[in-house]
Scaffold this active site. Structure first.
Site, PDB file in Angstrom:
ATOM      1  N   ARG A  53       0.860  -1.187   0.000  1.00 55.31           N
ATOM      2  CA  ARG A  53       0.000   0.000   0.000  1.00 55.31           C
ATOM      3  C   ARG A  53       0.898   1.239   0.000  1.00 55.31           C
ATOM      4  NH1 ARG A  53       2.372   2.078   3.610  1.00 55.31           N
ATOM      5  NH2 ARG A  53       0.759   3.659   3.624  1.00 55.31           N
ATOM      6  N   GLY A  54       0.254   2.382  -0.220  1.00 48.98           N
ATOM      7  CA  GLY A  54       1.039   3.603  -0.406  1.00 48.98           C
ATOM      8  C   GLY A  54       1.139   3.857  -1.906  1.00 48.98           C
ATOM      9  N   ALA A  55       0.851   5.084  -2.316  1.00 45.61           N
ATOM     10  CA  ALA A  55       0.688   5.367  -3.749  1.00 45.61           C
ATOM     11  C   ALA A  55       1.872   4.931  -4.619  1.00 45.61           C
ATOM     12  CB  ALA A  55       0.383   6.856  -3.927  1.00 45.61           C
ATOM     13  N   ARG A  92      -7.208  -0.556  -7.089  1.00 46.88           N
ATOM     14  CA  ARG A  92      -7.534   0.554  -6.177  1.00 46.88           C
ATOM     15  C   ARG A  92      -7.704   1.821  -7.027  1.00 46.88           C
ATOM     16  NH1 ARG A  92      -4.305   1.147  -0.611  1.00 46.88           N
ATOM     17  NH2 ARG A  92      -6.218   2.201  -0.009  1.00 46.88           N
ATOM     18  N   GLN A 199      -2.050   2.691   9.945  1.00 42.41           N
ATOM     19  CA  GLN A 199      -0.719   2.737   9.294  1.00 42.41           C
ATOM     20  C   GLN A 199       0.277   3.539  10.132  1.00 42.41           C
ATOM     21  OE1 GLN A 199      -3.626   3.319   7.716  1.00 42.41           O
ATOM     22  NE2 GLN A 199      -3.583   2.707   5.577  1.00 42.41           N
ATOM     23  N   ASP A 240      -1.829  10.786  -2.538  1.00 46.34           N
ATOM     24  CA  ASP A 240      -2.226   9.721  -3.469  1.00 46.34           C
ATOM     25  C   ASP A 240      -2.560  10.255  -4.854  1.00 46.34           C
ATOM     26  OD1 ASP A 240      -2.793   8.598  -0.652  1.00 46.34           O
ATOM     27  OD2 ASP A 240      -2.670   6.876  -2.017  1.00 46.34           O
ATOM     28  N   ASN A 250      -5.291  12.455  -0.022  1.00 48.98           N
ATOM     29  CA  ASN A 250      -4.399  11.634   0.817  1.00 48.98           C
ATOM     30  C   ASN A 250      -5.262  10.914   1.842  1.00 48.98           C
ATOM     31  OD1 ASN A 250      -1.700  10.758   1.495  1.00 48.98           O
ATOM     32  ND2 ASN A 250      -1.897  11.943   3.377  1.00 48.98           N
ATOM     33  N   LYS A 251      -4.634  10.093   2.647  1.00 48.17           N
ATOM     34  CA  LYS A 251      -5.330   9.253   3.619  1.00 48.17           C
ATOM     35  C   LYS A 251      -6.377  10.043   4.403  1.00 48.17           C
ATOM     36  CE  LYS A 251      -5.096   5.775   4.148  1.00 48.17           C
ATOM     37  NZ  LYS A 251      -6.105   4.889   3.472  1.00 48.17           N
TER      38      LYS A 251
HETATM   39  O1  MRU Z   1      -4.513   3.191   2.053  1.00 45.67           O
HETATM   40  P1  MRU Z   1      -3.039   3.381   1.939  1.00 45.67           P
HETATM   41  O2  MRU Z   1      -2.273   2.848   3.100  1.00 45.67           O
HETATM   42  O3  MRU Z   1      -2.500   2.916   0.602  1.00 45.67           O
HETATM   43  O4  MRU Z   1      -2.871   4.962   1.965  1.00 45.67           O
HETATM   44  C1  MRU Z   1      -1.589   5.509   1.841  1.00 45.67           C
HETATM   45  C2  MRU Z   1      -1.569   6.961   1.966  1.00 45.67           C
HETATM   46  O5  MRU Z   1      -2.571   7.644   2.013  1.00 45.67           O
HETATM   47  C3  MRU Z   1      -0.226   7.608   1.917  1.00 45.67           C
HETATM   48  O6  MRU Z   1      -0.170   8.716   2.749  1.00 45.67           O
HETATM   49  C4  MRU Z   1       0.034   8.051   0.482  1.00 45.67           C
HETATM   50  O7  MRU Z   1      -0.141   6.971  -0.388  1.00 45.67           O
HETATM   51  C5  MRU Z   1       1.378   8.596   0.306  1.00 45.67           C
HETATM   52  S1  MRU Z   1       2.578   7.299   0.330  1.00 45.67           S
HETATM   53  C6  MRU Z   1       4.091   7.860  -0.053  1.00 45.67           C
END
Ligand code: MRU
Length: 348
Positions: A53-55, A92, A199, A240, A250-251
């Site tokens: 996970r994470g963009a 996603r 996270q 994201d 973002n999250k």
């Molecule tokens: O749902 P996730 O864990 O994939 O969400 C991740 C985030 O929102 C991060 O802050 C974002 O992807 C930046 S990662 C460098």
């Protein structure tokens, strides 16, 4: 779990002997388990199920997913990869890095069409490897740029996990924090726990402790009190997807923090590579927001924490309008006071 390895040596994504190896982030921080992948569908499931996970990490994994699927067909006269592209694109919706990486793989496929099939497989694997390496290089550049904005003896707050685990390595928001810490500018990092996947608690606290960077976990609701007490100089987050006017997806919870920051005159920094910008969208309202299952909110590790049949909302991301952001840092430079003109000036 050993505590003596630097996160420089912890890789969420590895590609060895034509196999994709993902650190199962659902198990952290209690277990360090690695899962092996050899086709696009299983990689797509790993993305949907939050193994990775994470963009930026999602994009890199998807690129390898295409390369893996091509290798599956190495004995065929030609590739049939349309389904692989589709299944990965459906994994996603919010992080644009996923679609950016799939586009890169599509272009690579066109570029190598004149080669024989084994040579094409090789070319696709090398393209995915380059996406990974370029991401790490971008993170180091952003680390250096973002750290230049931070004064010595700063306490900062971060949300979710935008670290080595969310990228090819080093991290975006945590890359800035790592660089600033190396320059001895960081006296404390507050990590927001980040409901519902936690996270911040499970991943960010683990990454920072592993690298001996001082961290204090904060419950989601404690952020306002921390800011009111003047304890935080910068809030630093990843992204994201960023629209052309500098609005940031973002999250979930990022927007709350940006509003708090504005009220308390705390600076707000977003750190994201250019692969996170979606210049085809005018503003953040056009960014698709992933809705995840309500059970992620009503249960913790399969234990119910809400009454039976209680409905819940679970948007995974929110939009922070550009007016609330002091700086967006990408590998091409710092976008101060982001808006359409300032984003275009740096991102092009
Ligand atoms: O749902 P996730 O864990 O994939 O969400 C991740 C985030 O929102 C991060 O802050 C974002 O992807 C930046 S990662 C460098």
């Amino acid at each position: 779990m050993s505590n003596d390895t630097s996160c420089e040596n912890v890789h969420a994504i590895q590609f060895k002997h034509s196999t994709l190896i993902l650190l199962d982030q659902r198990k952290l921080p209690l277990e360090e388990t690695y899962l092996h992948f050899n086709d696009a569908t299983s990689v797509a499931h790993a993305i949907t199920d939050m193994v990775v996970r994470g963009a930026p990490a999602i994009g890199i994994a998807a690129a390898f997913g295409i390369a893996l699927q091509a290798r599956q067909q190495i004995k065929q006269p030609a590739f049939k990869l349309q389904e692989a592209f589709e299944v990965l694109a459906a994994s996603r919706p919010t992080a644009v890095n996923l679609f950016w990486a799939l586009d890169k793989m599509k272009s690579a496929l066109e570029k190598c069409a004149h080669l024989n099939v084994p040579e094409q497989v090789d070319f696709l694997e090398k393209t995915a490897q380059k996406i990974l390496q370029d991401d790490i290089a971008a993170n180091h550049k952003m680390g250096e740029l973002g750290a230049s904005l931070i004064d010595s003896d700063s306490q900062v707050y971060t949300h979710c996990n935008a670290g080595a685990l969310a990228t090819g390595g080093y991290g975006t928001a945590l890359g800035v924090i790592r660089s600033a810490h190396e320059q001895q500018k960081i006296s404390m990092v507050f990590a927001g726990e980040t409901r519902p996947w936690l996270q911040g608690a499970r991943l960010t606290a683990w990454e920072l402790m592993t690298d001996n960077i001082p961290v204090t976990l904060s419950s989601e609701g404690a952020a306002g009190q921390l800011l009111r007490q003047g304890k935080v100089k910068w809030i630093i987050v990843g992204a994201d997807r960023i629209s052309a006017n500098g609005d940031v997806a973002n999250k979930i919870g990022t927007y709350n923090l940006a509003v708090l920051a504005k009220h308390h005159h705390v600076k707000f920094m977003v750190v994201a590579p250019t692969s996170t910008f979606d210049m085809s969208l005018d503003n953040g309202t056009q960014i698709p927001i992933e809705e995840r299952p309500m059970e992620e909110v009503t249960t913790i590790k399969d234990i119910k924490i809400a009454p039976n049949n209680c409905p819940a909302i679970n948007p995974s991301f929110d939009i922070t309008p550009h007016e609330l952001i002091d700086a967006i840092v990408c590998e091409k430079g710092i976008i101060h006071r982001p808006n359409k003109e300032n984003v275009a000036r740096v991102v092009g």
